[in-house]
Design a protein around this motif. Structure first.
Motif, PDB file in Angstrom:
ATOM      1  N   PHE A 105       0.888  -1.262  -0.069  1.00 52.45           N
ATOM      2  CA  PHE A 105       0.031   0.102  -0.266  1.00 52.45           C
ATOM      3  C   PHE A 105       0.787   1.417   0.402  1.00 52.45           C
ATOM      4  O   PHE A 105       1.578   1.312   0.689  1.00 52.45           O
ATOM      5  CB  PHE A 105      -0.772   0.027   0.848  1.00 52.45           C
ATOM      6  N   LEU A 106       0.480   2.444  -1.196  1.00 52.58           N
ATOM      7  CA  LEU A 106       1.171   3.168  -0.845  1.00 52.58           C
ATOM      8  C   LEU A 106       0.685   4.150  -0.481  1.00 52.58           C
ATOM      9  O   LEU A 106      -0.528   4.522  -1.417  1.00 52.58           O
ATOM     10  CB  LEU A 106       1.878   4.246  -2.239  1.00 52.58           C
ATOM     11  N   GLU A 157      -3.285  -1.507  -8.750  1.00 47.56           N
ATOM     12  CA  GLU A 157      -4.657  -2.178  -9.096  1.00 47.56           C
ATOM     13  C   GLU A 157      -5.736  -1.298  -8.465  1.00 47.56           C
ATOM     14  O   GLU A 157      -6.722  -0.917  -9.354  1.00 47.56           O
ATOM     15  CB  GLU A 157      -5.117  -3.523  -8.610  1.00 47.56           C
ATOM     16  N   VAL A 158      -5.728  -0.297  -7.395  1.00 47.34           N
ATOM     17  CA  VAL A 158      -6.624  -0.415  -6.776  1.00 47.34           C
ATOM     18  C   VAL A 158      -6.161   1.304  -6.020  1.00 47.34           C
ATOM     19  O   VAL A 158      -5.271   1.234  -5.998  1.00 47.34           O
ATOM     20  CB  VAL A 158      -7.232  -0.724  -5.323  1.00 47.34           C
ATOM     21  N   ALA A 182       4.139   9.032 -15.358  1.00 48.18           N
ATOM     22  CA  ALA A 182       5.120   9.233 -15.175  1.00 48.18           C
ATOM     23  C   ALA A 182       4.721   7.817 -13.566  1.00 48.18           C
ATOM     24  O   ALA A 182       4.986   7.188 -13.569  1.00 48.18           O
ATOM     25  CB  ALA A 182       5.566  10.115 -14.897  1.00 48.18           C
ATOM     26  N   TRP A 183       3.984   8.665 -12.168  1.00 51.38           N
ATOM     27  CA  TRP A 183       3.769   8.031 -11.298  1.00 51.38           C
ATOM     28  C   TRP A 183       2.811   7.034 -11.617  1.00 51.38           C
ATOM     29  O   TRP A 183       3.104   5.875 -10.774  1.00 51.38           O
ATOM     30  CB  TRP A 183       3.033   9.239  -9.775  1.00 51.38           C
ATOM     31  N   LEU A 184       2.138   6.774 -12.161  1.00 57.59           N
ATOM     32  CA  LEU A 184       1.345   5.473 -12.334  1.00 57.59           C
ATOM     33  C   LEU A 184       1.798   4.493 -13.409  1.00 57.59           C
ATOM     34  O   LEU A 184       1.348   3.767 -12.749  1.00 57.59           O
ATOM     35  CB  LEU A 184      -0.671   5.962 -13.254  1.00 57.59           C
ATOM     36  N   VAL A 244      -2.382  -0.933  -3.952  1.00 57.91           N
ATOM     37  CA  VAL A 244      -2.827   0.053  -3.444  1.00 57.91           C
ATOM     38  C   VAL A 244      -2.262   1.498  -3.374  1.00 57.91           C
ATOM     39  O   VAL A 244      -1.178   1.796  -2.617  1.00 57.91           O
ATOM     40  CB  VAL A 244      -3.838  -0.296  -2.346  1.00 57.91           C
ATOM     41  N   LEU A 245      -3.187   2.328  -3.916  1.00 57.79           N
ATOM     42  CA  LEU A 245      -2.669   4.036  -3.935  1.00 57.79           C
ATOM     43  C   LEU A 245      -3.260   4.371  -2.830  1.00 57.79           C
ATOM     44  O   LEU A 245      -4.626   4.791  -3.632  1.00 57.79           O
ATOM     45  CB  LEU A 245      -1.913   4.047  -5.553  1.00 57.79           C
ATOM     46  N   LYS A 246      -2.799   5.419  -2.157  1.00 62.31           N
ATOM     47  CA  LYS A 246      -4.013   6.028  -1.837  1.00 62.31           C
ATOM     48  C   LYS A 246      -3.720   7.536  -2.423  1.00 62.31           C
ATOM     49  O   LYS A 246      -2.099   8.099  -2.728  1.00 62.31           O
ATOM     50  CB  LYS A 246      -3.908   6.784  -0.395  1.00 62.31           C
ATOM     51  N   VAL A 247      -4.513   7.984  -3.788  1.00 63.90           N
ATOM     52  CA  VAL A 247      -4.326   9.027  -4.326  1.00 63.90           C
ATOM     53  C   VAL A 247      -4.061  10.502  -3.906  1.00 63.90           C
ATOM     54  O   VAL A 247      -4.607  11.238  -2.897  1.00 63.90           O
ATOM     55  CB  VAL A 247      -5.609   9.429  -5.031  1.00 63.90           C
TER      56      VAL A 247
END
Length: 397
Positions: free
Chosen positions: A300-301, A346-347, A338-340, A323-326
């Motif tokens: 998780f980021l 996935e989420v 670039a980050w993505l 999982v990325l917390k935007v």
């Protein structure tokens, strides 16, 4: 029945106020007040008279009553199922106001054979529903990593429960003149979930929509460690957070790149800021503590409000995440292509307030997430979002 009447009345009359203010009502008080009310009736006049007459004997007797009263309160507070916990606010207050109206109607109804039975059934139903409510809403039975992105409006609050039942809180939501998300959302949620202590609190940065609710959390739970960027900001919410941290007795440290916290089998690693970055940047958003949370093969980021400058600085050092917390509630100043491309989540979860005045999440960000095939969850549309992981995969609770 008349023996219970004062205790029932004291509990139910105050229930809507407690539900609105604290999100907690204690039906166990019906039993506890059988002892507490007589003790209070003796202790309070005793204290007043002792102060007026300087009587040491009366003061000692009143002090003994108060000590016993404290023991009764502590025992009632520790009783499992003795409390109904919900999100503080008008809906909770309305529910308990309805209970109060029904109780008043039953009490005022002319004495008939069925009334006594109805009264007893009403009290039993209140106690039983409280116990069942606690049983069904406790979230501490899952032996996975559980991550709750709490619906705190326009702000961030993320509660993580490790497989061993320890809790880490990242941010505490906003506080303003009309709303304290820490008191009304975060504390009731943690209590309902069975938390009694926090292994750590991470304040990603000093802005009020992230630290505003943390003083309420620090006053409600013992906390082992507090992390924040350590960069001074003279705004009142941050200063109040620091004061609450100091008063709580928790260990405080400035989070720096490479810092690690292992809780059970979950690793929390600070990716940003480092000392050089903290010294050169003046924007609190870009000083955000960026956390990588790893459990087994799942990552998780959590990015706080870090934007494009931090994303550029961390390029090549993050790798794939699940999982990325935007960043920054979906602001256009974060979540670049670039980050993505590097993170390949996935989420994605966006913590954002409904109908906020900032236009979050920005259409450009939503378009980028869609183009990368990311499944997006938003707190403004779904409320609190809960993800679980067994270390191999992630799913929505």
């Amino acid at each position: 029945m008349r023996l219970f009447a004062p205790a029932v009345a004291a509990t139910l009359v105050t229930a809507p106020i407690c539900a609105y203010t604290f999100g907690t009502v204690a039906p166990v008080g019906i039993v506890a007040n059988l002892v507490a009310i007589p003790l209070g009736a003796v202790a309070v006049p005793g204290v007043i008279v002792a102060l007026l007459t300087s009587s040491g004997l009366l003061a000692a007797g009143s002090g003994l009553c108060l000590a016993v009263l404290d023991l009764v309160a502590g025992a009632a507070a520790a009783l499992p199922g003795g409390h109904a916990v919900m999100t503080a606010g008008w809906p909770a207050a309305a529910l308990w106001l309805g209970v109060l109206v029904v109780a008043w109607w039953l009490w005022r109804t002319p004495r008939r054979p069925w009334v006594f039975g109805a009264r007893v059934a009403f009290i039993a139903a209140c106690l039983s529903c409280t116990a069942l409510f606690s049983a069904f809403t406790r979230l501490s039975d899952c032996h996975c990593l559980t991550v709750h992105f709490l619906d705190v409006g326009q702000g961030d609050a993320i509660a993580l429960r490790t497989p061993g039942g320890h809790w880490v809180l990242v941010d505490g939501g906003p506080r303003n003149e009309g709303r304290d998300a820490g008191r009304r959302v975060v504390v009731p949620f943690l209590r309902r979930a069975g938390a009694v202590r926090l292994a750590a609190i991470v304040a990603t940065h000093a802005h009020a929509d992230h630290v505003g609710g943390l003083p309420a959390v620090l006053s409600a739970f013992p906390v082992d460690m507090v992390l924040d960027p350590g960069e001074p900001l003279g705004e009142a919410p941050y200063l109040e957070f620091l004061a609450a941290s100091a008063a709580s007795g928790a260990r405080w440290r400035a989070a720096r790149r490479g810092d690690r916290l292992d809780v059970d089998s979950v690793r929390f690693t600070v990716l940003s800021p480092d000392s050089a970055w903290a010294a050169e940047t003046t924007d609190p958003n870009e000083e955000s503590v960026v956390l990588l949370v790893e459990y087994g093969h799942v990552r998780f980021l959590l990015t706080g409000d870090a934007g494009l400058p931090v994303e550029y600085r961390l390029a090549g050092g993050v790798g794939d995440v699940d999982v990325l917390k935007v960043g920054h509630h979906g602001s256009r100043s974060a979540t670049s292509d670039a980050w993505l491309d590097e993170a390949r989540p996935e989420v994605a979860v966006i913590s954002v307030g409904a109908r906020n005045t900032y236009g979050h999440p920005a259409p450009e960000v939503m378009a980028r997430l869609s183009a990368h095939g990311v499944q997006v969850h938003r707190t403004d549309r779904e409320g609190t979002i809960t993800l679980e992981s067994d270390g191999q995969r992630v799913w929505t609770h």
